[in-house]
Structure formats: C-alpha cells, structure tokens
Design an enzyme around this catalytic site. Sequence first.
Site, PDB file in Angstrom:
ATOM      1  N   GLN A   1      -1.890   0.783  -2.572  1.00 37.88           N
ATOM      2  CA  GLN A   1      -1.817   2.244  -2.520  1.00 37.88           C
ATOM      3  C   GLN A   1      -0.694   2.803  -3.406  1.00 37.88           C
ATOM      4  O   GLN A   1      -0.146   3.878  -3.126  1.00 37.88           O
ATOM      5  CB  GLN A   1      -1.623   2.714  -1.069  1.00 37.88           C
ATOM      6  CG  GLN A   1      -2.867   2.588  -0.226  1.00 37.88           C
ATOM      7  CD  GLN A   1      -4.025   3.432  -0.765  1.00 37.88           C
ATOM      8  OE1 GLN A   1      -3.826   4.491  -1.352  1.00 37.88           O
ATOM      9  NE2 GLN A   1      -5.243   2.947  -0.591  1.00 37.88           N
ATOM     10  N   SER A   2      -0.376   2.107  -4.490  1.00 38.57           N
ATOM     11  CA  SER A   2       0.706   2.551  -5.374  1.00 38.57           C
ATOM     12  C   SER A   2       0.376   3.886  -6.049  1.00 38.57           C
ATOM     13  O   SER A   2      -0.639   4.011  -6.741  1.00 38.57           O
ATOM     14  CB  SER A   2       0.940   1.490  -6.448  1.00 38.57           C
ATOM     15  OG  SER A   2       1.770   2.015  -7.466  1.00 38.57           O
TER      16      SER A   2
END
Length: 322
Positions: free
Chosen positions: A71-72
């Site tokens: 989920q960067s």
Amino acid sequence: MTDLMTVSPTPVHRLPRLAEALDMDPGCLWVKREDLTGLAGGGNKARKLQVLLADALAGGCDCLVTGGGAQSNHARMTAAAANIAGLGCELLLTRRPDSFDPGGNVLLDRVLGATIHWVEGTVLPYAELESAIREHSEKLVLEGRRPYALPIGGSSALGARSYAEVARELDNLIDPDLVVVATGSGGTHAGLVAGFGDHCRVLGVDVGARPALATAVEELAVAAAAMAGLSRPSGSCQLDTGQTGGGYGVPGEAAREALLTAARTDALLLDPVYTAKAMAGLFAARRSGRIGRTTRVVFMHTGGLPGLFTRRFTEWLTGESR
Ligand SMILES: Cc1ncc(COP(=O)(O)O)c(C=O)c1O
C-alpha cells in the site's frame, strides 16, 4: 524541468473543533494540507518526486525504479510522475499472501500502468527492500535500460531537502511551536528539521516502517541542511515510538480513536497507515502535557487516503467483514 502539476504552497487550515475536543485553545491547532499537493491523489511524496524526477531526467534515465509495502503511497505517486515524464516505472512491492488486498494503492498502481514485481514474505523488510531496488536497477542496466533508483519513500538527502521549503511556508504563516508528522522512511521529518534548523520543533510519530529511525532522521537532516546551504540543526530527533500499534501497516486502538475523532470534529479524513498514527501521537502529546493548551501546533496531513479503501481497513474500522 518536467512540471508534475503539483500545488504549492499547500493550504493551511485551523482545526477548531478538534482543538476543543483536545481541550486546546481553538486558535492553536492547524493542519498543513500536504495531502492536497495533486499528483494522482496527492501526498507528501509530490515535493520529493519533483526534485528526484529532475535529477533522474538530468541523468538521462528512461525509467524510475522504487519500492515499498503493497500500500505504498510513494510507489503510486512515483508511477504517476513517471507517466507525466514519459518514463517507465518498475515497482518492487512487498506482500504477505495471507493479508494481501488488491484495492487501494495497488489498484491505483495498476491503473497507472506500473510494472509491479512482488516481493513475497513479510510486510516491509526495510534493508532487504532497499537492496532489492538497487539490484533490480542493476539488472535493468544489463538489459540496456537506463533506470533511476529511488530509495523507499524517496528519502535521499535530495528528496528530504524538499521539506525544508515547507518549514519556511509554515514559519511565514504561523511560526508554530511544534509540527507533528508521521515518520516512515524519515525524509519528511528530516527536511522539516533542516528547514527549522531545530529538532525540537518537529515531533515525528514512528509508524513502524524503518529500524534505527532516529539515527536515520538525524543523518538525513544534516545532509538535507548541508545541501540547502542551511546550518546544522540543533537538538536531537524527537520521536514518539509508542504509536506503532502492531507494526508497519497495523494500526492500533489509539490510531482508530484518532482517525474517528478527526473525522467527526473537523471532518479531517486520515489514513490508517500513517496519518492516523501521527494524530494518535498528537493526542498522546496533549494528554502527557507536552502540548499545552496554547501551544501552537501544526499537524502535517501527508496524504495516504487510498489505503483506507481496502477490505482489511474497512473491517478494522467497522468490524464488518463483508
Ligand atoms: C501518507 C504518508 N504519510 C507519511 C509518510 C512518511 O513520510 P517519510 O517516508 O518521508 O517519513 C509516508 C511515506 O510513505 C506516506 O505515504
């Protein structure tokens, strides 16, 4: 220089109802809206990417390579920057098979057309992932490509330096006693410290991403200040290490309380991985008396909202599993 069509300075608003909920003077709490920078959803990576992209293009690169957790936000915004500059983008993203969710930033990475290489295993093995980014770039060179490797979070000294500018924006408007920020790879925190020239004006809230974080922030702050022609910051890194919850990407009950309170007072929407933990750190600092009733505080909203739109965090917030 390629224009990433970002917005700066970003707006600053008061948060009077949240201040009241924290028994603070309603005029003493502000939010700096770094979530409104633009660039495919916005966030603190926009300023870093503007300078890192210029560096990449000056070196004649043809693709950007970076990495992070699945989920960067940094990965999503790097993909966006690459598209605008007409470059390729290769992302090394870590995932755990038992908790992988293809929504949120993963969906946006795919919409943006980035090439994703999955690193299976733990959530974020920081040093290993930094090495993997470099090794992948070396492999691309052997294939005849001209990659530009960005470290996790874009937190090189050059990337961090872009946040010295934000310290100036804040001093021109508010002259805050304290800025509270989510600290992941440390570049945003370090850049703010470089700009203020003083560690004591920045309270970072460790989100559990990087080992030996305080040392990394101090080193980056010195390097960013030197690069910007500013003096070496005084003091030492101020870090709240009590808000990491269950580790990177796993917020605890304090983050949940902070996220819901911010939303239900001044309608400030926070993300579960970074800004909810940072707000929990602000609440803790107020409760311990570190933040007084009239301390002038700026909360840095660094973005990250796409992360909220995943099954896991829907369950975390609502208790509903479907
Ligand atoms: C939304 C958000 N807030 C804060 C941070 C932390 O910034 P830094 O990595 O510069 O410490 C990140 C980094 O990934 C982020 O995506």
